[in-house]
Design a protein around this motif. Structure first.
Motif, PDB file in Angstrom:
ATOM      1  N   SER A  30       0.844  -1.198   0.000  1.00 19.39           N
ATOM      2  CA  SER A  30       0.000   0.000   0.000  1.00 19.39           C
ATOM      3  C   SER A  30       0.881   1.249   0.000  1.00 19.39           C
ATOM      4  O   SER A  30       1.852   1.332   0.757  1.00 19.39           O
ATOM      5  N   THR A  32       0.488   5.632  -0.145  1.00 22.62           N
ATOM      6  CA  THR A  32      -0.366   6.824  -0.107  1.00 22.62           C
ATOM      7  C   THR A  32       0.467   8.057  -0.397  1.00 22.62           C
ATOM      8  O   THR A  32       1.527   8.251   0.206  1.00 22.62           O
ATOM      9  N   GLN A 160      -6.267   9.070   5.004  1.00 19.54           N
ATOM     10  CA  GLN A 160      -5.632   9.177   3.692  1.00 19.54           C
ATOM     11  C   GLN A 160      -6.258  10.269   2.835  1.00 19.54           C
ATOM     12  O   GLN A 160      -5.614  10.796   1.926  1.00 19.54           O
ATOM     13  N   ASN A 161      -7.533  10.615   3.093  1.00 23.22           N
ATOM     14  CA  ASN A 161      -8.214  11.628   2.287  1.00 23.22           C
ATOM     15  C   ASN A 161      -8.452  12.937   3.035  1.00 23.22           C
ATOM     16  O   ASN A 161      -9.141  13.819   2.526  1.00 23.22           O
ATOM     17  N   LYS A 233      -5.983   8.981  -2.692  1.00 21.99           N
ATOM     18  CA  LYS A 233      -4.530   9.137  -2.763  1.00 21.99           C
ATOM     19  C   LYS A 233      -3.784   7.815  -2.551  1.00 21.99           C
ATOM     20  O   LYS A 233      -2.553   7.804  -2.498  1.00 21.99           O
ATOM     21  N   THR A 234      -4.532   6.718  -2.419  1.00 27.73           N
ATOM     22  CA  THR A 234      -3.917   5.440  -2.051  1.00 27.73           C
ATOM     23  C   THR A 234      -4.030   4.403  -3.159  1.00 27.73           C
ATOM     24  O   THR A 234      -5.083   4.248  -3.776  1.00 27.73           O
TER      25      THR A 234
END
Length: 290
Positions: A30, A32, A160-161, A233-234
């Motif tokens: 993963s 980001t 992440q957002n 964004k990930t």
């Protein structure tokens, strides 16, 4: 014609495995992206920026293992040792699950999280995700994958957002700063200083060659294992798959932690964040008066 061939392929792939005691393991990477300029309140040198991003690497780049069978899965971050002199990196305790369990048959989801030293077990139920099949294909490793998309509502603490409120600045052609216009109807407030979009577009690539309706994290509901996810964004990408290993994989629901609903947990986190923010402002106020 292409769509007909695609769905026939999916149907026969699933049918071939329907009677098998099928289980396996998938490893995901993963990553980001993070806009340091948006969160920074002061000018920094390139060396300072590089040093901060290096410290944040353990938060932005992670490795996970998904253990699955036909009806359930466990998704957990792979533990790793810090290299000497590399400790002290940023960590977002409470914003990321330590372990996620999914039962596809009864649509039950459990997450283990630790927040300020206390263990929680978050229990969710979910409806079938509303994926839209596109018919597009691409190769990931040895597997033919098919594309599906959906709009996903963001969780209140989907870090992440998250973004700073009022800091969506860009550069115009003359090098000056310009404010980006925001559609406030599509944005929700997390705290006085932080906001995030209400929905993000999720793109999944799944393979019917591994006919389990599962995938990394909270993603599932497609006629094949999801090997890649792009969400906000990930990006999450499968890098290794082991099917029916000699050592049988047992999938068991977690039991550790105080059991709470998603809403209850979010209220606990939000209250603590507000307490920490007020405490920080109080300290800054006392220091400025000295």
């Amino acid at each position: 014609m292409k769509s007909l061939v695609t769905y026939l392929f999916i149907f026969f792939s699933v049918a071939c495995f329907a009677q098998k005691d099928f289980y396996g393991k998938a490893v995901y990477q993963s990553k980001t992206s993070f806009d340091l300029e948006q969160w920074n309140n002061r000018e920094m040198s390139e060396q300072q920026k590089k040093r901060i991003m290096e410290r944040m690497k353990n938060m932005l780049e992670k490795k996970y293992v998904l253990q699955f069978n036909k009806s359930a899965s466990i998704y957990k971050e792979e533990e790793k040792l810090e290299a000497p002199g590399r400790g002290g990196g940023f960590r977002f305790g409470g914003f990321s699950a330590e372990l996620q369990y999914k039962s596809i048959t009864d649509k039950k989801f459990l997450e283990e999280r630790e927040f300020f030293g206390k263990k929680f077990l978050i229990e969710d139920t979910s409806e079938m995700p509303q994926w839209e099949m596109t018919g597009e294909t691409k190769q990931i490793g040895n597997y033919v994958c098919y594309k599906a998309t959906m709009l996903k509502k963001t969780d209140e603490f989907d870090w992440q957002n998250m973004r700073r409120r009022g800091r969506g600045r860009g550069r115009n052609r003359d090098g000056g700063k310009e404010e980006k216009k925001k559609d406030t109807a599509n944005v929700k407030k997390v705290t006085e200083d932080i906001e995030m979009p209400k929905e993000v577009l999720v793109t999944a690539w799944y393979t019917p060659q591994i006919p389990v309706s599962n995938g990394p994290g909270e993603y599932w509901g497609l006629p094949g294992l999801i090997l890649e996810i792009n969400s906000g964004k990930t990006t999450i990408l499968c890098t290794q798959i082991v099917l029916n290993p000699k050592e049988r994989i047992e999938i068991e629901a977690p039991t550790k932690g105080d059991k709470v609903s998603r809403d209850e947990y979010n209220k606990i986190v939000k209250k603590k964040m507000e307490e920490m923010r007020d405490m920080w402002r109080g300290r800054r106020g006392r220091n400025s008066r000295r």
